[in-house]
Design an enzyme around this catalytic site. Structure first.
Site, short mmCIF file in Angstrom:
data_model
loop_
_atom_site.label_atom_id
_atom_site.label_comp_id
_atom_site.label_asym_id
_atom_site.label_seq_id
_atom_site.Cartn_x
_atom_site.Cartn_y
_atom_site.Cartn_z
N ASP A 196 8.04 -10.01 10.35
CA ASP A 196 7.33 -10.71 9.28
C ASP A 196 6.73 -12.03 9.77
O ASP A 196 5.80 -12.56 9.16
CB ASP A 196 8.24 -10.95 8.07
CG ASP A 196 8.54 -9.64 7.32
OD1 ASP A 196 7.87 -8.62 7.61
OD2 ASP A 196 9.44 -9.63 6.46
N HIS A 201 -8.13 -3.94 -1.20
CA HIS A 201 -7.35 -4.06 0.02
C HIS A 201 -6.30 -2.95 0.12
O HIS A 201 -6.24 -2.22 1.11
CB HIS A 201 -6.68 -5.44 0.07
CG HIS A 201 -5.85 -5.67 1.29
ND1 HIS A 201 -6.33 -6.34 2.39
CD2 HIS A 201 -4.59 -5.31 1.60
CE1 HIS A 201 -5.39 -6.38 3.32
NE2 HIS A 201 -4.32 -5.76 2.87
N GLU A 202 -5.48 -2.81 -0.90
CA GLU A 202 -4.40 -1.81 -0.83
C GLU A 202 -4.96 -0.40 -0.78
O GLU A 202 -4.44 0.47 -0.09
CB GLU A 202 -3.42 -1.98 -2.00
CG GLU A 202 -2.81 -3.38 -2.15
CD GLU A 202 -2.26 -3.99 -0.86
OE1 GLU A 202 -1.89 -3.24 0.06
OE2 GLU A 202 -2.20 -5.24 -0.78
N GLU A 253 -3.87 -4.42 9.30
CA GLU A 253 -4.37 -5.45 8.37
C GLU A 253 -5.78 -5.95 8.68
O GLU A 253 -6.53 -6.28 7.77
CB GLU A 253 -3.38 -6.62 8.32
CG GLU A 253 -1.99 -6.23 7.79
CD GLU A 253 -1.99 -5.66 6.38
OE1 GLU A 253 -3.01 -5.79 5.67
OE2 GLU A 253 -0.96 -5.05 6.00
N HIS A 258 -6.04 0.58 2.69
CA HIS A 258 -4.93 1.00 3.55
C HIS A 258 -4.73 2.53 3.52
O HIS A 258 -4.09 3.08 4.42
CB HIS A 258 -3.63 0.34 3.11
CG HIS A 258 -3.37 -1.01 3.70
ND1 HIS A 258 -3.39 -1.25 5.06
CD2 HIS A 258 -3.06 -2.21 3.12
CE1 HIS A 258 -3.09 -2.54 5.28
NE2 HIS A 258 -2.90 -3.14 4.12
N TYR A 295 -5.00 -10.40 9.91
CA TYR A 295 -5.90 -10.13 8.79
C TYR A 295 -7.33 -10.60 9.10
O TYR A 295 -8.27 -9.81 9.14
CB TYR A 295 -5.42 -10.85 7.52
CG TYR A 295 -4.18 -10.25 6.90
CD1 TYR A 295 -4.26 -9.42 5.79
CD2 TYR A 295 -2.91 -10.51 7.41
CE1 TYR A 295 -3.14 -8.88 5.19
CE2 TYR A 295 -1.77 -9.97 6.82
CZ TYR A 295 -1.89 -9.16 5.72
OH TYR A 295 -0.77 -8.62 5.14
N GLU A 310 0.80 -1.23 0.00
CA GLU A 310 0.00 0.00 0.00
C GLU A 310 0.83 1.28 0.00
O GLU A 310 0.51 2.22 0.75
CB GLU A 310 -0.92 -0.03 1.22
CG GLU A 310 -0.21 0.03 2.60
CD GLU A 310 0.17 -1.32 3.19
OE1 GLU A 310 0.36 -2.28 2.43
OE2 GLU A 310 0.26 -1.41 4.44
N1 BES Z 1 0.95 -4.46 3.79
C1 BES Z 1 0.69 -5.73 3.25
C2 BES Z 1 1.93 -6.43 2.74
C3 BES Z 1 3.00 -6.68 3.78
C4 BES Z 1 2.67 -7.10 5.06
C5 BES Z 1 4.32 -6.52 3.46
C6 BES Z 1 3.67 -7.30 6.00
C7 BES Z 1 5.31 -6.73 4.38
C8 BES Z 1 4.98 -7.12 5.68
C9 BES Z 1 -0.32 -5.68 2.12
O1 BES Z 1 -1.31 -4.73 2.30
C10 BES Z 1 -1.01 -7.01 2.06
O2 BES Z 1 -1.65 -7.36 3.01
N2 BES Z 1 -0.86 -7.73 0.95
C11 BES Z 1 -1.47 -9.04 0.74
C12 BES Z 1 -2.63 -8.96 -0.20
C13 BES Z 1 -3.94 -8.71 0.43
C14 BES Z 1 -5.04 -8.74 -0.62
C15 BES Z 1 -4.27 -9.65 1.56
C16 BES Z 1 -0.45 -9.93 0.06
O3 BES Z 1 0.59 -9.42 -0.37
O4 BES Z 1 -0.70 -11.12 -0.06
ZN ZN Z 2 -2.62 -5.22 3.85
#
Ligand code: BES
Ligand code: ZN
Length: 603
Positions: free
Chosen positions: A370, A292-293, A315, A296, A378, A268
């Site tokens: 991470d 989703h993005e 999230e 954010h 989520y 995002e």
């Molecule tokens: N912000 C996250 C990606 C992220 C989270 C990067 C933690 C690094 C550390 C992003 O908004 C996200 O949640 N992406 C998901 C997709 C979403 C539709 C659930 C992904 O990348 O799978």
């Molecule tokens: Zn996210």
């Protein structure tokens, strides 16, 4: 956090309650030959406690020299020390500050293996002619390309100047000040204060296509038309979100479609979402990622988690908002399907996780942040908000959320700040209703409270019926009524087969013959199918699996596939053979995960 206060962040060396970075002036040359960024970062700092040095986060940065000044007048050389490096956190950079000094200029370069950058050879791009580089700062990778206080509770504005090879275009999570000229010299400005994990840069042979007056898409030339078609509902989504939660506060909303090695589905970055090309299914079926993005822009970018243990504030809220946007744009049945798929994932995750990792307000001390990126923040987070919505009613809950985004706009907050606000602005206003939502259980206990909502989809119930008729032998696969199934129904169908143990190689062959699933161009369906192919030793899918793993670097897909392969000795051999070829094409963040899965030590 608001000025001065600080929540304890175990993932940063910084001391923002004593000295706080307020603004960055960044200036780089993007050197593709050497795979490095080289230049300067000028930090404007606020001195809260005069005697303290400035402490920054770094990881593998080559610091050449440091200078300080008062208001940028006459810089003079400064001493600095780089502390010892921790595997997860990197190393602190400590800079003693003379009286009155409020600017710090750091001359530095990155290393070719920087964890927050991926340098792509032309062969790894769609165009095959030019190299490409992109950043991924969340959670704690900004420190591998910018020496700054890399904690989400420190918000900065930034300016940047980026020099690239002339044919290439640079884009950032900021306003572009260079107009449309493509001359290898680009300037950017982000006027709203953002946390470091939202600073982003990409450079490549990029084209732009407008989607509406304020939305558009960037992608490589071979991808741009497909991307623009697939993402053409973006403006509708922005309008729907504004109706629910108040104005979009960032000016433009553009989407950058990256090459397939991008390790996430989406990121995002403000004003410019980064997205995997694997969402381009051709039928808009995977655009929930855009919802989703985009969400954010309210939950995460406007109101930000203060530390990574508060990640669910980003999230969980975003997953809840995502589904509200989908409902507004595509209707309730779509929302129901997405929520039901989410609940299934959550339940599966809960059977796999240890109790402490099922807590929304998770303890991540001593761990890589991470690690906290599971379905808990989520899906459990989203389910909690849904519980509040269903208990207090939509009208009241929507108003509450809108008020929350306004109240904490451009601030980074802790879980405690959220619960205090929730109590005051929703729970205490109706104690009888509040008694029905066990807030403390939701936030501080493992598992899911018994009173939790149970999202269900009537479309899915019909899919299950069809599946059962086939499993009972009443109809052949070719007669299953799949003609009008959406991607979500296909996913539900395939996942349900696993539960009822209705797969097996012969069953898979029958399905494949009827529906050509091995050849599916839909990344989510292909992923689910390939996972089942490994489990059921369905060998005709082997070449497709190999192709998938060597062309796509999205961690959510490749990690489970490698994990599934690694469960048997033969599978592990195959996994290693594929990984040997693919490893150098994956992002450093994905490499770190897969190295772990396969106990890779350079075989
Ligand atoms: N912000 C996250 C990606 C992220 C989270 C990067 C933690 C690094 C550390 C992003 O908004 C996200 O949640 N992406 C998901 C997709 C979403 C539709 C659930 C992904 O990348 O799978
Ligand atoms: Zn996210």
């Amino acid at each position: 956090m608001a000025n001065g206060q600080a929540a304890q962040d175990f993932h940063s060396y910084a001391n923002p309650s004593a000295v706080r970075v307020r603004h960055l002036d960044l200036n780089w040359d993007v050197l593709f030959e050497q795979k490095i960024l080289k230049g300067t970062a000028v930090l404007t700092v606020e001195r809260i406690s005069q005697a303290e040095p400035l402490i920054l986060d770094t990881r593998d940065l080559k610091i050449e020299k440091v200078e300080t000044s008062a208001d940028g007048v006459a810089y003079s050389a400064a001493t600095f020390t780089v502390g010892s490096s921790d595997k997860i956190l990197g190393a602190p950079l400590t800079i003693p500050l003379p009286a009155k000094a409020n600017r710090v200029r750091i001359y530095y370069s990155t290393v070719p293996g920087a964890s927050g950058l991926q340098w792509l050879e032309p062969a790894q791009t769609a165009g095959k002619k030019d190299p490409f580089v992109f950043t991924q700062s969340q959670a704690i990778h900004a420190r591998s390309w910018i020496p700054t206080q890399d904690t989400p509770q420190v918000r900065v504005t930034y300016n940047a100047r980026v020099r690239t090879p002339r044919r290439l275009l640079a884009v950032m999570s900021a306003e572009n000040l260079s107009g449309t000229a493509r001359d290898g010299d680009y300037s950017f400005r982000m006027r709203q204060p953002i946390p470091s994990y939202l600073i982003a840069l990409a450079v490549g042979d990029l084209r732009f296509k407008a989607l509406s007056a304020r939305t558009g898409v960037y992608a490589e030339p071979p991808v741009i038309d497909l991307a623009a078609k697939e993402l053409s509902d973006t403006e509708k989504m922005v309008v729907a979100t504004e109706r629910l939660y108040g104005p979009y506060r960032w000016g433009r909303y553009d989407i950058l479609v990256l090459p397939p090695s991008f390790p996430y589905g989406g990121m995002e970055n403000p004003r410019l979402t980064f997205a995997t090309p694997t969402i381009l299914a051709g039928d808009k079926s995977l655009v929930s990622l855009v919802a989703h993005e985009l969400a954010h822009s309210w939950s995460g970018n406007l109101v930000t988690n203060a530390t990574w243990r508060d990640f669910w504030l980003n999230e969980g809220f975003t997953t809840y908002l995502e589904r509200r946007i989908l409902e507004a744009v595509y209707g309730r049945p779509r929302e129901e399907m997405e929520a039901a798929l989410g609940l299934r994932d959550l339940n599966e995750e809960i059977t796999a996780l240890e109790d402490p990792d099922e807590i929304l307000h998770i303890d991540l001390k001593g761990r890589d942040p991470d690690d906290g990126s599971t379905d808990i923040p989520y899906e459990k987070g989203a389910l909690f908000l849904r519980h509040l919505e269903e208990t207090f009613g939509r009208a009241r809950f929507d108003q509450f959320l809108k008020g929350y985004f306004n109240h904490f706009a451009f601030q980074s907050i802790t879980t405690e700040q959220f619960t205090a606000y929730l109590k005051q602005n929703l729970l205490d206003k109706d104690p009888a209703l509040a008694a029905r939502v066990p807030v403390d259980d939701w936030i501080n206990k493992p598992g899911i409270p018994a009173s939790a909502p149970k999202p269900a989809s009537s479309a899915f119930a019909r899919v299950e019926e069809e599946g059962k008729r086939w499993l009972r032998g009443e109809i052949p696969a070719a007669k299953i009524l799949t003609a009008r199934w959406t991607t979500q129904e296909w996913l539900h169908f395939l996942k349900s087969l696993e539960v009822s143990a209705g797969s097996g190689a012969a069953r898979m062959a029958e399905l494949d013959q009827a529906f050509h699933l091995t050849r599916s161009g839909n990344s989510e369906i292909a992923f689910q199918w390939l996972l089942m192919a490994i489990r059921n030793r369905y060998e005709p899918a082997n070449p497709r699996l190999e192709e998938f793993l060597t062309t796509i670097g999205r961690r959510k897909f490749i990690k489970p596939l490698y994990e599934e392969l690694a469960k048997t000795p033969e599978g592990k051999e195959r996994a290693l053979a594929i990984y040997r070829r693919a490893r150098s094409t994956y992002h450093p963040i994905a490499v770190a995960s897969i190295d772990d899965v396969l106990n890779w030590s350079g075989q």
